[in-house]
Design a protein around this motif. Structure first.
Motif, mmCIF file in Angstrom:
data_model
loop_
_atom_site.group_PDB
_atom_site.id
_atom_site.type_symbol
_atom_site.label_atom_id
_atom_site.label_comp_id
_atom_site.label_asym_id
_atom_site.label_seq_id
_atom_site.Cartn_x
_atom_site.Cartn_y
_atom_site.Cartn_z
ATOM 1 N N HIS B 259 0.831 -1.198 0.000
ATOM 2 C CA HIS B 259 0.000 0.000 0.000
ATOM 3 C C HIS B 259 0.872 1.256 0.000
ATOM 4 O O HIS B 259 1.836 1.339 0.765
ATOM 5 C CB HIS B 259 -0.903 -0.008 1.234
ATOM 6 N N CYS B 296 -11.152 6.200 -2.448
ATOM 7 C CA CYS B 296 -10.083 5.861 -1.500
ATOM 8 C C CYS B 296 -9.807 7.037 -0.562
ATOM 9 O O CYS B 296 -9.664 8.175 -1.000
ATOM 10 C CB CYS B 296 -8.821 5.487 -2.263
ATOM 11 N N PHE B 298 -7.190 7.776 0.880
ATOM 12 C CA PHE B 298 -5.803 8.247 0.786
ATOM 13 C C PHE B 298 -5.556 9.045 -0.493
ATOM 14 O O PHE B 298 -4.456 9.533 -0.730
ATOM 15 C CB PHE B 298 -4.870 7.025 0.854
ATOM 16 N N GLN B 299 -6.591 9.195 -1.316
ATOM 17 C CA GLN B 299 -6.399 9.727 -2.675
ATOM 18 C C GLN B 299 -5.677 11.065 -2.739
ATOM 19 O O GLN B 299 -4.832 11.265 -3.614
ATOM 20 C CB GLN B 299 -7.739 9.824 -3.400
ATOM 21 N N CYS B 302 -1.871 10.495 -2.254
ATOM 22 C CA CYS B 302 -1.255 9.318 -2.867
ATOM 23 C C CYS B 302 -0.564 9.654 -4.187
ATOM 24 O O CYS B 302 -1.152 10.272 -5.065
ATOM 25 C CB CYS B 302 -2.323 8.256 -3.109
ATOM 26 N N CYS B 309 -9.606 5.546 -8.293
ATOM 27 C CA CYS B 309 -9.454 5.776 -6.853
ATOM 28 C C CYS B 309 -10.455 6.807 -6.353
ATOM 29 O O CYS B 309 -10.838 6.804 -5.190
ATOM 30 C CB CYS B 309 -8.050 6.257 -6.539
ATOM 31 N N PRO B 314 -11.270 1.049 -2.570
ATOM 32 C CA PRO B 314 -10.616 -0.243 -2.785
ATOM 33 C C PRO B 314 -10.946 -1.213 -1.659
ATOM 34 O O PRO B 314 -10.832 -0.841 -0.490
ATOM 35 C CB PRO B 314 -9.125 0.122 -2.781
ATOM 36 N N CYS B 326 -5.982 -1.424 -1.992
ATOM 37 C CA CYS B 326 -5.491 -0.414 -2.918
ATOM 38 C C CYS B 326 -5.747 -0.870 -4.350
ATOM 39 O O CYS B 326 -5.614 -2.054 -4.668
ATOM 40 C CB CYS B 326 -3.990 -0.186 -2.703
ATOM 41 N N HIS B 327 -6.159 0.085 -5.180
ATOM 42 C CA HIS B 327 -6.379 -0.260 -6.592
ATOM 43 C C HIS B 327 -5.077 -0.478 -7.335
ATOM 44 O O HIS B 327 -5.019 -1.244 -8.287
ATOM 45 C CB HIS B 327 -7.169 0.866 -7.284
ATOM 46 N N PHE B 328 -4.053 0.212 -6.939
ATOM 47 C CA PHE B 328 -2.767 0.089 -7.644
ATOM 48 C C PHE B 328 -1.647 -0.249 -6.673
ATOM 49 O O PHE B 328 -0.763 0.567 -6.418
ATOM 50 C CB PHE B 328 -2.428 1.397 -8.376
HETATM 51 S S1 SF4 Z 1 -3.464 4.063 -5.487
HETATM 52 FE FE1 SF4 Z 1 -4.276 2.936 -3.803
HETATM 53 S S2 SF4 Z 1 -3.870 4.223 -2.062
HETATM 54 FE FE2 SF4 Z 1 -3.528 5.468 -3.827
HETATM 55 S S3 SF4 Z 1 -5.472 6.506 -4.080
HETATM 56 FE FE3 SF4 Z 1 -5.540 4.700 -5.325
HETATM 57 S S4 SF4 Z 1 -6.456 3.187 -4.047
HETATM 58 FE FE4 SF4 Z 1 -5.854 4.812 -2.727
#
Ligand code: SF4
Ligand SMILES: Nc1ncnc2c1ncn2[C@@H]1O[C@H](COP(=O)(O)OP(=O)(O)OP(=O)(O)O)[C@@H](O)[C@H]1O
Ligand SMILES: [Mg+2]
Lengths: 321, 336
Positions: B259, B296, B298-299, B302, B309, B314, B326-328
């Motif tokens: 993450h 998300c 945390f967007q 991030c 996101c 996620p 997390c998507h990525f």
């Molecule tokens: S990459 Fe992961 S942590 Fe970052 S915004 Fe997208 S889902 Fe959230």
């Protein structure tokens, strides 16, 4: 500890001496007691003689020395009115006043502290809000009105309690007490209740404020995390931490009630100090007033000392020096 | 330290299982979803690190386990299964039995977690009085024993002392001693060293680990300090805005976080071994938990954020011993 006690004793004596000077000066500048003791149609010679007997013909300083000298020997002079030692008059009535005051204070503490703890621990409950509103009433209602209402309702209307007097008394260690007889208790309840109401309200509010502060402390949560019951947390851990200001106010109120029980005693015809004081003021009975003032000062000083001792007992971080 | 045997863990190995826990605070300014769907488990004898920035919900998780959430807070839903018993539905009397005896707690600030008006001995004795049937002399002996265990000399004398007569480090030793007295199966330590000097921190942590291991107990170590967790914990659970964003065996997670938030926390550890050119703080600040964005949480902070996101949250995806939301997610060795 011994050094501290001695230091405090000297301090108390000093305070009492200052009070004695103030009392003496006040008495000397307010009115001439001679005219209270002699018949209206006295001749000048008789007046002069009365002056001499009372010692009023000497200089202020001489009078003070005589006054101090007498006091040091426990002689506060004779009442102009009753012709007996003023001290005896006061001591005779002191137990009656102490009785309603002590009962009132105990009553106030027994009611106010649990309610204050409850209201402080659960500030958002309806019951707590009701308690706080009630306490506001207790502070703002004048005691003479409360006393009269109590008489009207409980003595006249429903006739549960007597409206005046002391009831049966019993001699105990030379003191005449009502608390030792059932009839005495019937008589004590209404005046004590009247006397306690304002104190109850104040102690309740102080306890609540202290508890609200204490509830936020980590040690309260830590105690709960140990498995201590809610009651144990509130009373075993919380209350003692909230108690310092409560004890302070308690001491002040105790002195206050002793000094100002007058109104309540008058309403309930309670033969305590208050009645004697009022009578003595009307008749300019100087020796009695002096003893009364000195006694009240003495009681305040002693209560103060006890309160300081209680502090160190409650909180080990407070040391006496 | 952390073996990858998590996948085939049997039920009896699990001491505590928290499943989809939601603890919300209903305040005037809105509902604070301090803990919103948190799941993790603690095995017997293991130390589980609960990490995340301030406001992540770590303390609320700890208090929820012990049923110490006060109004306006409320455990809305979830399972807190301790030793096969769901504590969420346990009554207050039952919880009082469990508190201290089965699950003990150590708080952040030793200066404030002891009652200033009771002696250390009284506060220790209270625990034993509540949870054992020892008589007074047995309790005294046990208090002396445990106090010596946590490295306090002249223990019998020190029992008569008041907390203000101890230094911060010593007080935390006392708090740990109180926690260990009734030999609990689980200790929840909420930032047990944050308030202490750096030099004393290490001592206290070592002491705690030894106490836990010697007693065969488990521990949930709550901290915002990933360095502490990497030294102490077998497993780690990362919280962000009341949700688990990553979870797994400590070494594995530290070596290859999935993450971006975990990555950010690791990069901000001041440790020369990580050889980052300079300390990288996670940009931005934790959002207001009452006004979380769609998608998300945390967007806004991030570096890997994508369109999806901002659309969908996620889900927590588990693979073997690891899980992340997390998507990525980061691949092995990938930096950001
Ligand atoms: S990459 Fe992961 S942590 Fe970052 S915004 Fe997208 S889902 Fe959230
Ligand atoms: N009694 C309460 N009333 C309202 N909100 C609360 C209450 N207790 C906690 N919260 C909220 O819950 C969220 C999580 O708080 P918590 O104390 O669990 O965070 P934390 O991860 O332990 O942070 P820290 O590292 O600062 O201790 C925060 O947003 C906090 O404001
Ligand atoms: Mg916290």
């Amino acid at each position: 500890m011994l050094g501290y006690t001695i230091k405090r004793l000297l301090q108390m004596i000093f305070v009492l001496w200052i009070v004695s000077v103030i009392v003496f000066l006040m008495m000397s500048f307010t009115g001439d007691p001679v005219f209270m003791v002699i018949p209206i149609d006295s001749t000048q010679a008789e007046i002069d003689q009365a002056r001499r007997i009372l010692g009023l013909d000497r200089s202020l300083f001489e009078q003070y020395l005589v006054f101090m000298n007498g006091m040091l020997q426990g002689d506060f002079g004779r009442s102009y009115v009753y012709r007996q030692p003023a001290m005896d008059l006061i001591l005779e009535r002191l137990p009656a006043t102490m009785e309603i005051v002590v009962v009132a204070m105990i009553f106030a503490a027994l009611v106010a502290i649990p309610l204050g703890v409850y209201a402080g621990a659960n500030p958002n409950r309806t019951a707590s809000r009701a308690i706080m509103s009630g306490s506001l009433l207790g502070i703002s209602l004048p005691s003479f009105w409360v006393g009269m209402m109590l008489i009207f309702l409980l003595a006249v209307q429903w006739q549960i309690f007597p409206s005046s007097g002391r009831g049966d008394t019993v001699e105990f260690m030379g003191l005449k007490l009502s608390v030792l007889t059932l009839d005495g208790w019937y008589h004590i309840i209404l005046p004590s209740l009247t006397l306690s109401l304002a104190t109850m309200a104040i102690i309740l509010r102080i306890t609540r404020a202290g508890m609200m502060e204490v509830m936020r402390q980590d040690y309260m949560k830590f105690a709960r995390a140990k498995g201590v019951s809610r009651r144990g947390v509130l009373y075993g851990h919380g209350l003692r931490n909230a108690l310092i200001p409560v004890v302070t106010i308690f001491g002040l109120q105790l002195g206050d009630l002793i000094a100002f029980a007058t109104i309540t005693e008058t309403i309930f015809a309670w033969p305590g100090l208050g009645k004697l004081l009022i009578d003595s003021i009307y008749r300019a009975d100087r020796p009695v007033i002096v003893v009364y003032l000195m006694l009240v000062a003495f009681i305040f000083v002693v209560i103060n000392f006890i309160v300081d001792m209680v502090y160190t007992w409650i909180d080990p971080r407070i040391t006496v020096k | 330290m952390a073996e990858a045997k998590t996948a085939d863990a049997t039920a009896s190995e699990t001491l505590l299982r928290v499943e989809d826990l939601r603890t919300w605070f209903h305040t005037f300014s809105g509902t604070v979803k301090a803990v919103d769907g948190v799941s993790f488990s603690v095995k017997r004898g293991e130390i589980m690190g609960l990490v995340g920035e301030s406001g992540g919900g770590k303390s609320v998780v700890g208090f929820s386990i012990l049923g110490l959430i006060d109004p306006p807070g409320k455990i809305e839903s979830g399972v807190i299964e301790f030793n096969g018993e769901n504590l969420k539905d346990a009554g207050d009397a039952r919880l009082r039995d469990i508190r201290g005896r089965d699950i003990a707690m150590v708080f952040q600030d030793p200066m404030t977690s002891l009652n200033p008006l009771h002696t250390v001995g009284e506060q220790m004795d209270e625990m034993l009085r509540l949870h054992t049937d020892m008589d007074a002399s047995q309790r005294h002996a046990r208090c002396v024993e445990v106090l010596e265990d946590v490295g306090i000399s002249r223990a019998a004398d020190r029992l008569k002392a008041y907390p203000h007569q101890f230094s911060g480090g010593m007080r935390q030793r006392v708090v740990i001693a109180i926690a260990m007295l009734a030999q609990p199966k689980l200790v929840i330590a909420d930032e047990p060293t944050t308030a202490l000097d750096v030099t004393i921190q290490a001592q206290i942590l070592k002491l705690m680990r030894r106490q836990i291991r010697d007693n065969g107990a488990s521990m949930i170590l709550v901290t915002h300090d990933l360095a502490v967790v990497s030294e102490m914990a077998d497993h780690i659970t990362v919280l962000y805005c009341g949700k688990v964003v990553e979870r797994g065996p400590t070494d594995d997670v530290i070596r290859r976080p999935s993450h971006p938030y975990t990555r950010g926390l690791i990069d901000s550890i001041p440790n020369p071994a990580h050889r980052t050119a300079r300390l990288k703080q996670i940009p931005g600040a934790v959002p207001d938990i009452r006004k979380l964005p769609k998608g998300c949480n945390f967007q806004d902070r991030c570096p890997r954020v994508g369109a999806v996101c901002r659309e969908s949250e996620p889900p927590l995806v588990a693979t073997g011993a690891r899980a992340h939301a997390c998507h990525f997610p980061l691949k092995e060795g990938e930096t950001q």
